[in-house]
Design a protein around this motif. Structure first.
Motif, short mmCIF file in Angstrom:
data_model
loop_
_atom_site.label_atom_id
_atom_site.label_comp_id
_atom_site.label_asym_id
_atom_site.label_seq_id
_atom_site.Cartn_x
_atom_site.Cartn_y
_atom_site.Cartn_z
N PRO A 105 3.07 2.73 -2.17
CA PRO A 105 3.10 3.68 -3.30
C PRO A 105 1.88 4.60 -3.35
O PRO A 105 2.03 5.81 -3.55
CB PRO A 105 3.17 2.75 -4.52
N ILE A 106 0.69 4.06 -3.18
CA ILE A 106 -0.50 4.90 -3.26
C ILE A 106 -0.58 5.84 -2.06
O ILE A 106 -1.04 6.99 -2.19
CB ILE A 106 -1.77 4.01 -3.36
N VAL A 140 -7.40 4.43 2.26
CA VAL A 140 -6.60 3.83 1.19
C VAL A 140 -6.39 2.34 1.43
O VAL A 140 -6.55 1.51 0.52
CB VAL A 140 -5.24 4.56 1.07
N LEU A 143 1.81 8.75 -2.82
CA LEU A 143 1.26 9.66 -3.83
C LEU A 143 0.15 10.53 -3.25
O LEU A 143 0.14 11.76 -3.43
CB LEU A 143 0.73 8.84 -5.01
N ILE A 144 -0.78 9.90 -2.52
CA ILE A 144 -1.90 10.66 -1.98
C ILE A 144 -1.43 11.65 -0.91
O ILE A 144 -1.87 12.80 -0.88
CB ILE A 144 -2.95 9.69 -1.41
N SER A 196 0.82 -1.21 0.00
CA SER A 196 0.00 0.00 0.00
C SER A 196 0.85 1.26 0.00
O SER A 196 0.31 2.37 -0.13
CB SER A 196 -0.93 0.02 1.22
N ARG A 242 -7.82 -0.77 -0.89
CA ARG A 242 -6.91 -1.67 -1.58
C ARG A 242 -6.80 -3.02 -0.88
O ARG A 242 -7.21 -4.05 -1.40
CB ARG A 242 -5.53 -1.03 -1.69
#
Length: 246
Positions: free
Chosen positions: A37-38, A87, A41-42, A35, A91
């Motif tokens: 990478p997301i 997130v 980014l967020i 989890s 995911r």
């Protein structure tokens, strides 16, 4: 009631051997590492957009120097634990519900029971432990990268003084703010993994049932996170204000 019964089973079986560390590590990698990478980014863009909005709004009152402190307070108290949990629920929670639902439909969970392997101990306990451990760590990463995004926008684009940005953030941010966010992240991690596992573990009705379980897991996690956020904030402010008065 079903979720509380599953939580009680998780607590009981988590304290009993065998302790499958490999399975727990796999769950931690799935929930946390994959989890990352997301979350990175967020968090970068959440910090950036809040700095952009706040610096413009605070400049009206000649208070743009407090952009860093305001963003830091928002991240540590609310944004980091809530966004991170959402997130992870979207995911990892959906993945866990789908995986367990598929195992239930194909009778793999029943096969574990026939081989004298408790399904809750083998399938649910590692995922709950992984969620409780990894969501707070991801929230800490969210805090750090969010502040980086806020710094880039506020200092580099909105011409906020770098020294004042950092000094006000250091002056106004308190360890209690970070503690509040981490406690929320622990509770949210427990809630979202428990909901995902409960929905997947009790799925029925073939492929359609697996889809329904996954949808319920994600939507239920989102709603639960936001509801718990309010009550945890209320409890924290009540407890903390009483300590200050004493």
């Amino acid at each position: 009631g079903a979720h509380m019964m599953l939580l009680w089973s998780v607590v009981r079986w988590a304290l009993r051997p065998p302790y499958r560390l490999g399975v727990i590590l796999d769950a931690m990698v799935f929930i946390g590492v994959e989890s990352m990478p997301i979350v990175l980014l967020i968090s970068l863009f959440v910090g950036a957009v809040f700095a952009l909005q706040l610096s413009s709004a605070l400049r009206t009152f000649q208070a743009e120097a407090f952009t860093g402190a305001t963003v830091g307070l928002a991240l540590t108290r609310e944004l980091a634990p809530v966004f991170t949990s959402i997130v992870v629920a979207a995911r990892a929670g959906a993945g866990m519900a789908t995986e367990l639902g598929s195992m239930r439909i194909t009778e793999q969970i029943d096969a574990l029971a026939t081989m004298a392997v408790n399904p809750v101990q083998y399938l649910v306990v590692p995922r709950v432990i992984g969620g409780v451990l990894m969501v707070p760590l991801l929230a800490m990463v969210f805090n750090c990268i969010g502040m980086v995004g806020a710094y880039i926008v506020a200092v580099g684009m909105q011409n906020v003084d770098r020294g004042i940005f950092l000094e006000n953030a250091r002056w106004l941010l308190d360890p209690n703010d970070l503690t509040q966010g981490l406690i929320k992240a622990v509770v949210f991690g427990l809630a979202l993994t428990l909901i995902a596992c409960q929905q997947g573990y009790n799925a029925s009705g073939g492929a359609k049932g697996v889809g329904i379980a996954t949808t319920r897991a994600v939507v239920g996690s989102f709603v639960t996170i936001l509801v718990l956020d309010y009550f945890l904030t209320d409890l924290w402010l009540t407890f903390f204000s009483k300590n200050i008065q004493n």
